[in-house]
Design a protein around this motif. Structure first.
Motif, PDB file in Angstrom:
ATOM      1  N   GLY A  35     -10.404  44.275  51.967  1.00 26.06           N
ATOM      2  CA  GLY A  35      -9.138  43.761  51.434  1.00 26.06           C
ATOM      3  C   GLY A  35      -8.694  44.497  50.185  1.00 26.06           C
ATOM      4  N   ILE A  36      -9.627  44.770  49.283  1.00 24.73           N
ATOM      5  CA  ILE A  36      -9.303  45.482  48.042  1.00 24.73           C
ATOM      6  C   ILE A  36      -8.833  46.896  48.352  1.00 24.73           C
ATOM      7  CG2 ILE A  36     -10.308  46.490  45.954  1.00 24.73           C
ATOM      8  CD1 ILE A  36     -12.044  43.929  45.738  1.00 24.73           C
ATOM      9  N   VAL A  37      -9.552  47.588  49.231  1.00 24.34           N
ATOM     10  CA  VAL A  37      -9.171  48.962  49.574  1.00 24.34           C
ATOM     11  C   VAL A  37      -7.791  48.985  50.227  1.00 24.34           C
ATOM     12  CG1 VAL A  37      -9.729  50.934  51.075  1.00 24.34           C
ATOM     13  CG2 VAL A  37     -11.504  49.899  49.666  1.00 24.34           C
ATOM     14  N   GLY A  38      -7.529  48.057  51.135  1.00 22.87           N
ATOM     15  CA  GLY A  38      -6.208  47.988  51.770  1.00 22.87           C
ATOM     16  C   GLY A  38      -5.104  47.737  50.753  1.00 22.87           C
ATOM     17  N   ALA A  39      -5.362  46.847  49.814  1.00 22.43           N
ATOM     18  CA  ALA A  39      -4.364  46.553  48.777  1.00 22.43           C
ATOM     19  C   ALA A  39      -4.148  47.761  47.868  1.00 22.43           C
ATOM     20  CB  ALA A  39      -4.808  45.339  47.959  1.00 22.43           C
ATOM     21  N   LEU A  40      -5.231  48.476  47.539  1.00 23.16           N
ATOM     22  CA  LEU A  40      -5.094  49.676  46.706  1.00 23.16           C
ATOM     23  C   LEU A  40      -4.309  50.766  47.437  1.00 23.16           C
ATOM     24  CD1 LEU A  40      -8.684  49.838  45.170  1.00 23.16           C
ATOM     25  CD2 LEU A  40      -6.554  49.346  43.940  1.00 23.16           C
ATOM     26  N   GLU A  41      -4.597  50.947  48.718  1.00 21.61           N
ATOM     27  CA  GLU A  41      -3.869  51.949  49.494  1.00 21.61           C
ATOM     28  C   GLU A  41      -2.372  51.631  49.527  1.00 21.61           C
ATOM     29  OE1 GLU A  41      -7.068  53.663  52.711  1.00 21.61           O
ATOM     30  OE2 GLU A  41      -6.090  51.775  53.204  1.00 21.61           O
ATOM     31  N   SER A  42      -2.041  50.377  49.731  1.00 21.73           N
ATOM     32  CA  SER A  42      -0.626  49.966  49.758  1.00 21.73           C
ATOM     33  C   SER A  42       0.028  50.123  48.391  1.00 21.73           C
ATOM     34  CB  SER A  42      -0.506  48.508  50.209  1.00 21.73           C
ATOM     35  OG  SER A  42      -0.913  48.371  51.538  1.00 21.73           O
ATOM     36  N   ALA A  43      -0.659  49.679  47.356  1.00 17.29           N
ATOM     37  CA  ALA A  43      -0.082  49.707  46.010  1.00 17.29           C
ATOM     38  C   ALA A  43       0.130  51.123  45.494  1.00 17.29           C
ATOM     39  CB  ALA A  43      -0.986  48.931  45.042  1.00 17.29           C
ATOM     40  N   TYR A  44      -0.798  52.018  45.806  1.00 20.84           N
ATOM     41  CA  TYR A  44      -0.727  53.377  45.268  1.00 20.84           C
ATOM     42  C   TYR A  44      -0.211  54.408  46.271  1.00 20.84           C
ATOM     43  CZ  TYR A  44      -3.115  51.874  41.048  1.00 20.84           C
ATOM     44  OH  TYR A  44      -3.435  51.251  39.864  1.00 20.84           O
ATOM     45  N   GLY A  45      -0.004  54.003  47.526  1.00 19.84           N
ATOM     46  CA  GLY A  45       0.509  54.929  48.522  1.00 19.84           C
ATOM     47  C   GLY A  45      -0.448  56.064  48.837  1.00 19.84           C
ATOM     48  N   VAL A  46      -1.737  55.768  48.872  1.00 18.01           N
ATOM     49  CA  VAL A  46      -2.755  56.776  49.159  1.00 18.01           C
ATOM     50  C   VAL A  46      -3.628  56.290  50.304  1.00 18.01           C
ATOM     51  CG1 VAL A  46      -2.846  57.642  46.779  1.00 18.01           C
ATOM     52  CG2 VAL A  46      -4.412  55.829  47.484  1.00 18.01           C
ATOM     53  N   SER A  47      -4.362  57.208  50.889  1.00 21.20           N
ATOM     54  CA  SER A  47      -5.364  56.857  51.887  1.00 21.20           C
ATOM     55  C   SER A  47      -6.734  57.035  51.249  1.00 21.20           C
ATOM     56  CB  SER A  47      -5.243  57.758  53.114  1.00 21.20           C
ATOM     57  OG  SER A  47      -6.323  57.500  53.995  1.00 21.20           O
ATOM     58  N   LEU A  48      -7.554  56.024  51.354  1.00 18.14           N
ATOM     59  CA  LEU A  48      -8.901  56.095  50.813  1.00 18.14           C
ATOM     60  C   LEU A  48      -9.929  56.215  51.939  1.00 18.14           C
ATOM     61  CD1 LEU A  48      -8.591  53.388  48.018  1.00 18.14           C
ATOM     62  CD2 LEU A  48      -8.276  55.865  47.842  1.00 18.14           C
ATOM     63  N   ALA A  49      -9.448  56.471  53.162  1.00 17.16           N
ATOM     64  CA  ALA A  49     -10.336  56.617  54.315  1.00 17.16           C
ATOM     65  C   ALA A  49     -11.336  57.735  54.050  1.00 17.16           C
ATOM     66  CB  ALA A  49      -9.527  56.917  55.569  1.00 17.16           C
ATOM     67  N   GLY A  50     -12.597  57.436  54.255  1.00 18.63           N
ATOM     68  CA  GLY A  50     -13.652  58.407  54.048  1.00 18.63           C
ATOM     69  C   GLY A  50     -14.049  58.621  52.601  1.00 18.63           C
ATOM     70  N   ALA A  91      -8.687  59.993  41.881  1.00 20.64           N
ATOM     71  CA  ALA A  91      -8.812  61.296  42.552  1.00 20.64           C
ATOM     72  C   ALA A  91      -7.808  61.398  43.692  1.00 20.64           C
ATOM     73  CB  ALA A  91     -10.234  61.497  43.064  1.00 20.64           C
ATOM     74  N   ALA A  92      -7.582  60.303  44.403  1.00 13.48           N
ATOM     75  CA  ALA A  92      -6.613  60.303  45.503  1.00 13.48           C
ATOM     76  C   ALA A  92      -5.186  60.474  44.981  1.00 13.48           C
ATOM     77  CB  ALA A  92      -6.725  59.009  46.309  1.00 13.48           C
ATOM     78  N   LEU A  93      -4.955  60.097  43.737  1.00 12.96           N
ATOM     79  CA  LEU A  93      -3.623  60.226  43.146  1.00 12.96           C
ATOM     80  C   LEU A  93      -3.327  61.634  42.628  1.00 12.96           C
ATOM     81  CD1 LEU A  93      -3.515  56.891  41.138  1.00 12.96           C
ATOM     82  CD2 LEU A  93      -2.217  57.443  43.202  1.00 12.96           C
ATOM     83  N   GLN A  94      -4.366  62.465  42.495  1.00 14.68           N
ATOM     84  CA  GLN A  94      -4.179  63.819  41.981  1.00 14.68           C
ATOM     85  C   GLN A  94      -3.467  64.679  43.016  1.00 14.68           C
ATOM     86  OE1 GLN A  94      -4.932  64.677  38.788  1.00 14.68           O
ATOM     87  NE2 GLN A  94      -5.409  62.510  38.649  1.00 14.68           N
ATOM     88  N   PRO A  95      -2.571  65.539  42.574  1.00 13.25           N
ATOM     89  CA  PRO A  95      -1.876  66.411  43.524  1.00 13.25           C
ATOM     90  C   PRO A  95      -2.832  67.448  44.100  1.00 13.25           C
ATOM     91  CG  PRO A  95      -1.313  67.009  41.284  1.00 13.25           C
ATOM     92  CD  PRO A  95      -2.157  65.757  41.205  1.00 13.25           C
ATOM     93  N   SER A  96      -2.549  67.831  45.309  1.00 10.05           N
ATOM     94  CA  SER A  96      -3.326  68.881  45.947  1.00 10.05           C
ATOM     95  C   SER A  96      -2.638  70.202  45.642  1.00 10.05           C
ATOM     96  CB  SER A  96      -3.386  68.639  47.457  1.00 10.05           C
ATOM     97  OG  SER A  96      -4.050  69.698  48.076  1.00 10.05           O
ATOM     98  N   TRP A  97      -3.193  70.967  44.716  1.00  6.96           N
ATOM     99  CA  TRP A  97      -2.550  72.198  44.262  1.00  6.96           C
ATOM    100  C   TRP A  97      -2.704  73.337  45.248  1.00  6.96           C
ATOM    101  CZ3 TRP A  97       0.732  71.220  40.713  1.00  6.96           C
ATOM    102  CH2 TRP A  97       0.503  70.196  39.811  1.00  6.96           C
ATOM    103  N   ASP A  98      -3.769  73.360  45.985  1.00  7.18           N
ATOM    104  CA  ASP A  98      -4.018  74.467  46.903  1.00  7.18           C
ATOM    105  C   ASP A  98      -3.810  73.988  48.331  1.00  7.18           C
ATOM    106  OD1 ASP A  98      -4.673  76.889  47.933  1.00  7.18           O
ATOM    107  OD2 ASP A  98      -6.795  76.795  47.437  1.00  7.18           O
ATOM    108  N   THR A  99      -2.563  73.729  48.689  1.00  6.99           N
ATOM    109  CA  THR A  99      -2.276  73.189  50.005  1.00  6.99           C
ATOM    110  C   THR A  99      -2.261  74.261  51.082  1.00  6.99           C
ATOM    111  OG1 THR A  99       0.090  73.367  49.596  1.00  6.99           O
ATOM    112  CG2 THR A  99      -0.965  71.243  49.103  1.00  6.99           C
TER     113      THR A  99
END
Length: 107
Positions: free
Chosen positions: A45-60, A80-88
């Motif tokens: 439940g916490i992970v799902g709420a965090l994913e929704s609130a921050y717009g990130v995927s924490l899968a894996g 870490a999930a909120l950090q931009p991916s600079w080397d896409t």
């Protein structure tokens, strides 16, 4: 009063999912959240709420056993999930095919 190492939104989500957390105290950075009533279902439940609130995927990403997971660990994963991916332009090692996907929670 000391400033929290995380966003207020993160703490609000933790409070909603941790029944044993006193309303007048912040979760400790280094205390296993199991002490506040965290179990594997609450973590889902916490992970799902965090994913929704921050717009990130924490899968894996949440691979720390529930019994030792701290608020500090979880905030580190979220931030870490909120950090931009600079080397896409280059595929990450995590994106390499390795067989079936591992579960995102280990109990």
């Amino acid at each position: 009063m000391a400033q929290s190492p995380w966003h207020a939104k993160f703490e609000t989500i933790l409070r909603q999912g941790l029944p044993g957390l006193d309303h007048d105290k912040a979760p400790a950075v280094d205390v296993p959240m199991e002490a506040y009533g965290l179990d594997s279902m609450a973590l889902i439940g916490i992970v799902g709420a965090l994913e929704s609130a921050y717009g990130v995927s924490l899968a894996g990403q949440v691979a720390v056993p529930v019994r030792t997971l701290t608020a500090g660990h979880l905030w580190g994963i979220v931030s870490a999930a909120l950090q931009p991916s600079w080397d896409t332009g280059r595929p990450s090692p995590a994106a390499a095919p390795r067989g079936p996907a591992a579960p995102w929670i280990m109990a």
